[in-house]
Motif scaffolding. Structure first.
Motif, PDB file in Angstrom:
ATOM      1  N   CYS A  12      11.188  13.795  -9.214  1.00 11.49           N
ATOM      2  CA  CYS A  12      10.109  13.240  -8.081  1.00 11.49           C
ATOM      3  C   CYS A  12       8.775  13.652  -8.381  1.00 11.49           C
ATOM      4  CB  CYS A  12      10.703  13.628  -6.574  1.00 11.49           C
ATOM      5  SG  CYS A  12       9.765  12.727  -5.560  1.00 11.49           S
ATOM      6  N   HIS A  13       7.827  12.277  -8.418  1.00 12.45           N
ATOM      7  CA  HIS A  13       6.446  12.614  -8.531  1.00 12.45           C
ATOM      8  C   HIS A  13       5.688  12.326  -7.358  1.00 12.45           C
ATOM      9  CE1 HIS A  13       6.420   8.350  -8.934  1.00 12.45           C
ATOM     10  NE2 HIS A  13       7.285   8.504 -10.134  1.00 12.45           N
ATOM     11  N   ASN A  14       6.143  11.698  -6.445  1.00 12.22           N
ATOM     12  CA  ASN A  14       5.833  11.450  -4.954  1.00 12.22           C
ATOM     13  C   ASN A  14       4.327  10.580  -5.079  1.00 12.22           C
ATOM     14  OD1 ASN A  14       6.431  11.266  -2.461  1.00 12.22           O
ATOM     15  ND2 ASN A  14       6.360  13.505  -1.954  1.00 12.22           N
ATOM     16  N   GLU A  15       3.987  10.122  -6.246  1.00 10.11           N
ATOM     17  CA  GLU A  15       2.658   9.311  -6.236  1.00 10.11           C
ATOM     18  C   GLU A  15       1.462  10.237  -5.748  1.00 10.11           C
ATOM     19  OE1 GLU A  15       3.708   5.681  -4.471  1.00 10.11           O
ATOM     20  OE2 GLU A  15       5.163   5.089  -5.907  1.00 10.11           O
ATOM     21  N   ALA A  51      -4.948 -11.578   1.809  1.00 10.02           N
ATOM     22  CA  ALA A  51      -5.929 -11.286   0.580  1.00 10.02           C
ATOM     23  C   ALA A  51      -5.338 -11.879  -0.752  1.00 10.02           C
ATOM     24  CB  ALA A  51      -6.693  -9.956   0.436  1.00 10.02           C
ATOM     25  N   GLY A  52      -3.963 -12.083  -0.779  1.00 13.55           N
ATOM     26  CA  GLY A  52      -3.382 -12.371  -1.967  1.00 13.55           C
ATOM     27  C   GLY A  52      -1.978 -11.760  -2.473  1.00 13.55           C
ATOM     28  N   LEU A  53      -1.846 -10.461  -1.763  1.00 16.10           N
ATOM     29  CA  LEU A  53      -0.805  -9.720  -2.152  1.00 16.10           C
ATOM     30  C   LEU A  53       0.683 -10.471  -1.926  1.00 16.10           C
ATOM     31  CD1 LEU A  53      -0.243  -5.792  -1.844  1.00 16.10           C
ATOM     32  CD2 LEU A  53       1.382  -7.406  -1.170  1.00 16.10           C
ATOM     33  N   LYS A  54       1.410 -10.291  -2.974  1.00 12.82           N
ATOM     34  CA  LYS A  54       2.778 -11.104  -2.914  1.00 12.82           C
ATOM     35  C   LYS A  54       4.108 -10.268  -2.453  1.00 12.82           C
ATOM     36  CE  LYS A  54       0.697 -15.032  -3.540  1.00 12.82           C
ATOM     37  NZ  LYS A  54       0.237 -15.982  -2.428  1.00 12.82           N
ATOM     38  N   ARG A  55       4.132  -9.127  -3.239  1.00 10.54           N
ATOM     39  CA  ARG A  55       5.213  -8.322  -3.080  1.00 10.54           C
ATOM     40  C   ARG A  55       4.877  -6.894  -2.510  1.00 10.54           C
ATOM     41  NH1 ARG A  55       7.139  -8.279  -9.120  1.00 10.54           N
ATOM     42  NH2 ARG A  55       4.902  -8.080  -9.122  1.00 10.54           N
ATOM     43  N   VAL A  56       5.798  -6.551  -1.608  1.00  5.83           N
ATOM     44  CA  VAL A  56       5.443  -5.305  -0.674  1.00  5.83           C
ATOM     45  C   VAL A  56       6.964  -4.442  -0.966  1.00  5.83           C
ATOM     46  CG1 VAL A  56       5.236  -4.010   1.483  1.00  5.83           C
ATOM     47  CG2 VAL A  56       4.057  -6.196   1.109  1.00  5.83           C
ATOM     48  N   TYR A  57       6.630  -3.324  -1.328  1.00  7.32           N
ATOM     49  CA  TYR A  57       7.848  -2.265  -1.717  1.00  7.32           C
ATOM     50  C   TYR A  57       7.686  -1.096  -0.733  1.00  7.32           C
ATOM     51  CZ  TYR A  57       8.532  -4.802  -6.241  1.00  7.32           C
ATOM     52  OH  TYR A  57       8.592  -5.839  -7.245  1.00  7.32           O
ATOM     53  N   PHE A  58       8.601  -0.851   0.175  1.00  9.20           N
ATOM     54  CA  PHE A  58       8.664   0.407   0.985  1.00  9.20           C
ATOM     55  C   PHE A  58       9.265   1.584   0.018  1.00  9.20           C
ATOM     56  CE2 PHE A  58       8.328  -3.277   3.455  1.00  9.20           C
ATOM     57  CZ  PHE A  58       7.290  -3.229   4.277  1.00  9.20           C
ATOM     58  N   THR A  59       8.358   2.452  -0.168  1.00  8.78           N
ATOM     59  CA  THR A  59       9.113   3.544  -0.829  1.00  8.78           C
ATOM     60  C   THR A  59       8.846   5.182  -0.202  1.00  8.78           C
ATOM     61  OG1 THR A  59       7.089   4.137  -2.001  1.00  8.78           O
ATOM     62  CG2 THR A  59       8.412   2.379  -2.894  1.00  8.78           C
ATOM     63  N   GLY A 269      -3.261   7.276   4.758  1.00 10.01           N
ATOM     64  CA  GLY A 269      -4.456   6.380   4.616  1.00 10.01           C
ATOM     65  C   GLY A 269      -5.160   6.239   3.393  1.00 10.01           C
ATOM     66  N   GLY A 270      -4.441   6.296   2.441  1.00 10.88           N
ATOM     67  CA  GLY A 270      -5.246   6.135   1.074  1.00 10.88           C
ATOM     68  C   GLY A 270      -4.450   5.220   0.286  1.00 10.88           C
ATOM     69  N   ILE A 271      -5.289   4.538  -0.676  1.00 13.62           N
ATOM     70  CA  ILE A 271      -5.008   3.343  -1.608  1.00 13.62           C
ATOM     71  C   ILE A 271      -5.351   3.913  -2.800  1.00 13.62           C
ATOM     72  CG2 ILE A 271      -5.206   0.854  -2.050  1.00 13.62           C
ATOM     73  CD1 ILE A 271      -5.529   0.224   0.721  1.00 13.62           C
ATOM     74  N   GLN A 272      -4.372   3.715  -3.996  1.00 13.14           N
ATOM     75  CA  GLN A 272      -4.897   3.962  -5.057  1.00 13.14           C
ATOM     76  C   GLN A 272      -4.157   2.950  -6.399  1.00 13.14           C
ATOM     77  OE1 GLN A 272      -3.251   8.256  -4.754  1.00 13.14           O
ATOM     78  NE2 GLN A 272      -2.493   7.848  -6.785  1.00 13.14           N
ATOM     79  N   PRO A 273      -4.800   2.607  -7.220  1.00 14.95           N
ATOM     80  CA  PRO A 273      -4.412   1.779  -8.365  1.00 14.95           C
ATOM     81  C   PRO A 273      -3.418   2.458  -9.359  1.00 14.95           C
ATOM     82  CG  PRO A 273      -6.469   2.137  -8.684  1.00 14.95           C
ATOM     83  CD  PRO A 273      -6.151   2.986  -7.536  1.00 14.95           C
ATOM     84  N   CYS A 274      -3.496   3.984  -9.255  1.00 15.39           N
ATOM     85  CA  CYS A 274      -2.823   4.522 -10.599  1.00 15.39           C
ATOM     86  C   CYS A 274      -2.014   5.726 -10.181  1.00 15.39           C
ATOM     87  CB  CYS A 274      -3.952   5.016 -11.255  1.00 15.39           C
ATOM     88  SG  CYS A 274      -3.315   6.106 -12.883  1.00 15.39           S
TER      89      CYS A 274
END
Length: 310
Positions: A12-15, A51-59, A269-274
């Motif tokens: 597990c890396h927990n992003e 704003a255009g996002l199509k898929r939501v994954y709850f993890t 409260g964070g958003i990250q693309p990587c």
């Protein structure tokens, strides 16, 4: 939804947060504290989808461990024709929460099934929960939702069970994804547990000739098989990953886990693309009450990421 989990899979890396195995080993190492309430999650989701996002994954962690899971998942607006909501879970708590989960507009449940016996479950997840609980969670998921999928990480601890997991999925007509373990800083000490996908690919080729490769736009390349109409994906590191501008000079590109395909919104409260670059995390908790500014800030951050100017 939460970094917390009721099991502790060693990989597990927990992003970019502290994963459960590390917290279990050292209680001084705790993940970020939760900032978002249910309404905050719903605001972020609504803003991003507008704003255009199509898929939501709850993890997670395990998303059903979150104290706001019920309030979020039951209050989601219905998904549209080209959008979807997916709950990704270890399956151990699905039956417990079945009554309210039936009231959600979820389109799909995806259950992690990296084990097929009590022994491999204990070896991989460090738990005394039995495999029967996980399999019952899968059954409960199928009772509620038409679309239930599985994913399985290929490991030395489950090599002897992979074909059984495949047969289980095919017998119940559930799509399944087999994934190679990619070493990261989180699991370097267990890198020798990784198993090549060649074995399962060879076996699938004895079952079907329906095979193709998908690379562009999916983050990490995948090999797709269809067996009697059931889709079987194999995430294979040799197929490459989908990189963008920021990736060109990234110092950890060689360890890239999955390329660029998603935004990760976290409970703090964070958003990250990587996945591997916590330094690229954008703190938006102060913008959550202003959905217009939130969407604009995130769009600007992603543009800079894709252009390589962060």
């Amino acid at each position: 939804m939460t970094p917390r989990c009721n099991i502790a899979c060693f990989f597990c890396h927990n992003e970019d947060d502290i994963p459960p195995p590390l917290t279990r080993a050292d209680r001084s190492r705790q993940p970020r504290a939760r900032v978002y309430q249910a309404g905050d999650f719903l605001t972020v989701i609504a803003s991003m989808m507008a704003a255009g996002l199509k898929r939501v994954y709850f993890t997670g962690g395990e998303p059903l461990n979150s104290p706001v899971a019920r309030d979020v998942l039951t209050a989601l607006p219905p998904s549209g024709l080209d959008s979807s909501y997916t709950l990704i879970t270890n399956g151990t708590q699905v039956r417990t929460h079945q009554e309210w989960l039936t009231q959600t507009p979820l389109d799909k449940i995806k259950v992690s099934l990296h084990y097929f016996s009590d022994e491999s479950l204990r070896a991989i997840a460090g738990t005394h929960i039995g495999i029967g609980t996980v399999l019952d969670g899968i059954a409960a998921s199928q009772e509620m939702f038409e679309r239930v999928e599985l994913n399985c990480l290929l490991l030395k601890q489950n090599t002897h069970e992979v074909q059984s997991i495949l047969e289980f999925a095919l017998n119940r007509r559930m799509p399944v994804q087999f994934i190679e373990l990619v070493p990261t800083d989180f699991n370097d000490g267990r890198a020798d547990t990784a198993v090549s996908a060649e074995g399962i690919i060879g076996h699938l080729r004895t079952l079907t000739q329906d095979e193709h490769i998908e690379v562009t736009g999916v983050g990490q390349g995948r090999r797709i098989f269809r067996v009697d109409g059931v889709e079987i994906d194999v995430i294979h590191r040799d197929l490459g990953r989908h990189h963008v501008g920021q990736c060109g000079t990234c110092p950890v590109r060689a360890k890239c886990v999955e390329g660029f395909w998603a935004l990760r919104v976290d409970h703090a409260g964070g958003i990250q693309p990587c996945l591997l670059r916590g330094d690229l995390r954008l703190d938006v908790k102060d913008l959550v009450k202003e959905s217009g500014r939130l969407a604009s800030a995130v769009a600007g951050h992603i543009s800079q990421f894709t252009e390589g100017t962060l």
